[in-house]
Design a protein around this motif. Structure first.
Motif, PDB file in Angstrom:
ATOM      1  N   CYS A  51       0.553  -1.193   0.242  1.00  0.00           N
ATOM      2  CA  CYS A  51       0.276  -0.203  -0.298  1.00  0.00           C
ATOM      3  C   CYS A  51       0.764   1.125   0.289  1.00  0.00           C
ATOM      4  O   CYS A  51       0.378   2.281  -0.262  1.00  0.00           O
ATOM      5  N   ALA A  54       1.750   1.602  -3.727  1.00  0.00           N
ATOM      6  CA  ALA A  54       0.979   2.248  -4.417  1.00  0.00           C
ATOM      7  C   ALA A  54       0.687   3.999  -4.283  1.00  0.00           C
ATOM      8  O   ALA A  54       0.351   4.468  -5.070  1.00  0.00           O
ATOM      9  N   LYS A  66      -4.184   7.426 -13.268  1.00  0.00           N
ATOM     10  CA  LYS A  66      -4.146   7.638 -11.804  1.00  0.00           C
ATOM     11  C   LYS A  66      -5.593   8.135 -11.195  1.00  0.00           C
ATOM     12  O   LYS A  66      -6.826   7.790 -10.011  1.00  0.00           O
ATOM     13  N   LEU A  69      -8.486   5.529 -11.370  1.00  0.00           N
ATOM     14  CA  LEU A  69      -8.189   4.688 -10.482  1.00  0.00           C
ATOM     15  C   LEU A  69      -8.633   5.125  -8.713  1.00  0.00           C
ATOM     16  O   LEU A  69      -8.609   3.746  -8.511  1.00  0.00           O
ATOM     17  N   MET A  70      -8.217   5.671  -8.723  1.00  0.00           N
ATOM     18  CA  MET A  70      -8.588   6.767  -7.429  1.00  0.00           C
ATOM     19  C   MET A  70     -10.374   6.682  -6.965  1.00  0.00           C
ATOM     20  O   MET A  70     -10.581   5.755  -5.870  1.00  0.00           O
ATOM     21  N   LEU A  73     -10.635   2.867  -6.685  1.00  0.00           N
ATOM     22  CA  LEU A  73     -10.200   2.370  -4.839  1.00  0.00           C
ATOM     23  C   LEU A  73     -11.148   2.893  -3.746  1.00  0.00           C
ATOM     24  O   LEU A  73     -11.958   2.175  -2.967  1.00  0.00           O
ATOM     25  N   ALA A  76     -14.821   0.514  -3.969  1.00  0.00           N
ATOM     26  CA  ALA A  76     -14.783   0.083  -3.539  1.00  0.00           C
ATOM     27  C   ALA A  76     -14.531  -0.051  -1.876  1.00  0.00           C
ATOM     28  O   ALA A  76     -15.036  -0.798  -1.239  1.00  0.00           O
ATOM     29  N   MET A  77     -14.551   0.735  -1.371  1.00  0.00           N
ATOM     30  CA  MET A  77     -14.186   0.592  -0.108  1.00  0.00           C
ATOM     31  C   MET A  77     -15.595   0.994   0.189  1.00  0.00           C
ATOM     32  O   MET A  77     -15.708   0.653   1.746  1.00  0.00           O
ATOM     33  N   SER A 110      -3.745  -4.463   0.138  1.00  0.00           N
ATOM     34  CA  SER A 110      -3.755  -4.179  -0.469  1.00  0.00           C
ATOM     35  C   SER A 110      -5.249  -3.010  -0.007  1.00  0.00           C
ATOM     36  O   SER A 110      -6.244  -3.943  -1.049  1.00  0.00           O
ATOM     37  N   THR A 111      -5.046  -2.529   0.775  1.00  0.00           N
ATOM     38  CA  THR A 111      -6.472  -1.403   0.811  1.00  0.00           C
ATOM     39  C   THR A 111      -6.531  -0.313   0.641  1.00  0.00           C
ATOM     40  O   THR A 111      -5.474   0.365   1.210  1.00  0.00           O
ATOM     41  N   PRO A 112      -7.586   0.468  -0.341  1.00  0.00           N
ATOM     42  CA  PRO A 112      -7.498   2.357   0.267  1.00  0.00           C
ATOM     43  C   PRO A 112      -7.487   2.900   1.442  1.00  0.00           C
ATOM     44  O   PRO A 112      -6.557   4.086   0.849  1.00  0.00           O
ATOM     45  N   ILE A 115      -3.200   3.383   1.507  1.00  0.00           N
ATOM     46  CA  ILE A 115      -2.581   3.844   0.478  1.00  0.00           C
ATOM     47  C   ILE A 115      -2.394   5.308   1.005  1.00  0.00           C
ATOM     48  O   ILE A 115      -3.532   6.137   0.813  1.00  0.00           O
TER      49      ILE A 115
END
Length: 221
Positions: A51, A54, A66, A69-70, A73, A76-77, A110-112, A115
């Motif tokens: 993380c 990342a 980017k 993708l952010m 992420l 996804a939370m 790998s968790t937001p 990062i």
């Protein structure tokens, strides 16, 4: 004793050794502690490394992809783990990774949330920047992230119960859950199991509480 707990007695009893003896006779406490420490330490170390790399990449390289993708992420939370639990299990089962620590760790490494931001110093290679500048500067952030990740990994019950079907892979939360199964519950042994399960995370938090507070304060700023 169980009768004292049921009655709501607040004064500590005298059955600690008896409860401990019953616990180690009926449950493999040593194996559960070993598995929990192994899983929590491996997940914590790999999570911090993946993380932070990342987060470093997100801060250094700027392009339209980017931002997309952010956003993914962050989206996804919002998904609860139970919504992806069955697809995850089918995926790892197809890879023949059931009952392996790899399948246990991969969804968590790998968790937001972990990062984080990074800064770049011109003239150094990316690897040197990361290990000589980024990591030392982010000590307090790492302390906060390590505390949260270790506690989450240690207390994780649902995914280990699903993916680790071998009795030799039992963890402390799984062991505590086993103590309250059946028609009769020994509450004295159960409370002792809960206490033993809680101690490592409490010790980790007490040891890293200053770094945790500084890391959270820095994140808010």
């Amino acid at each position: 004793a169980s009768i004292d707990i049921v009655r709501g007695k607040l004064i500590p009893g005298t059955h600690l050794l008896e409860n401990y003896r019953t616990l180690i006779e009926t449950q493999n406490l040593g194996l559960a502690m070993f598995n929990s420490f192994r899983n929590a330490i491996v997940i914590t170390v790999i999570s911090l490394l993946v993380c932070s790399i990342a987060g470093y990449g997100f801060e250094i390289y700027h392009d339209k992809g980017k931002d997309i993708l952010m956003n993914i992420l962050l989206l996804a939370m919002m998904l609860p783990f139970v919504a992806i639990m069955i697809p995850l299990f089918k995926l790892f089962a197809s890879w023949k990774l059931v009952n392996t620590w790899i399948a246990l760790a991969l969804p968590s490494i790998s968790t937001p949330f972990l990062i984080i931001e990074a800064a770049r110093l011109e003239g150094l290679s990316e690897i040197k920047i990361f290990f000589t500048m980024f990591i030392p500067v982010m000590k307090s952030t790492y302390g906060a992230a390590m505390t949260v990740t270790f506690m989450n990994a240690w207390n994780n019950y649902l995914w280990p119960t699903i993916i680790l079907q071998d009795k030799n892979e039992v963890t402390m939360p799984m062991l505590v859950a086993n103590l309250k199964s059946g028609y009769s519950v020994d509450y004295g042994m159960l409370m002792l199991g809960v206490l033993i399960c809680t101690l490592p995370t409490a010790i980790i938090f007490l040891c890293l509480q200053k770094s945790f507070a500084n890391g959270i304060a820095g994140a808010v700023k």
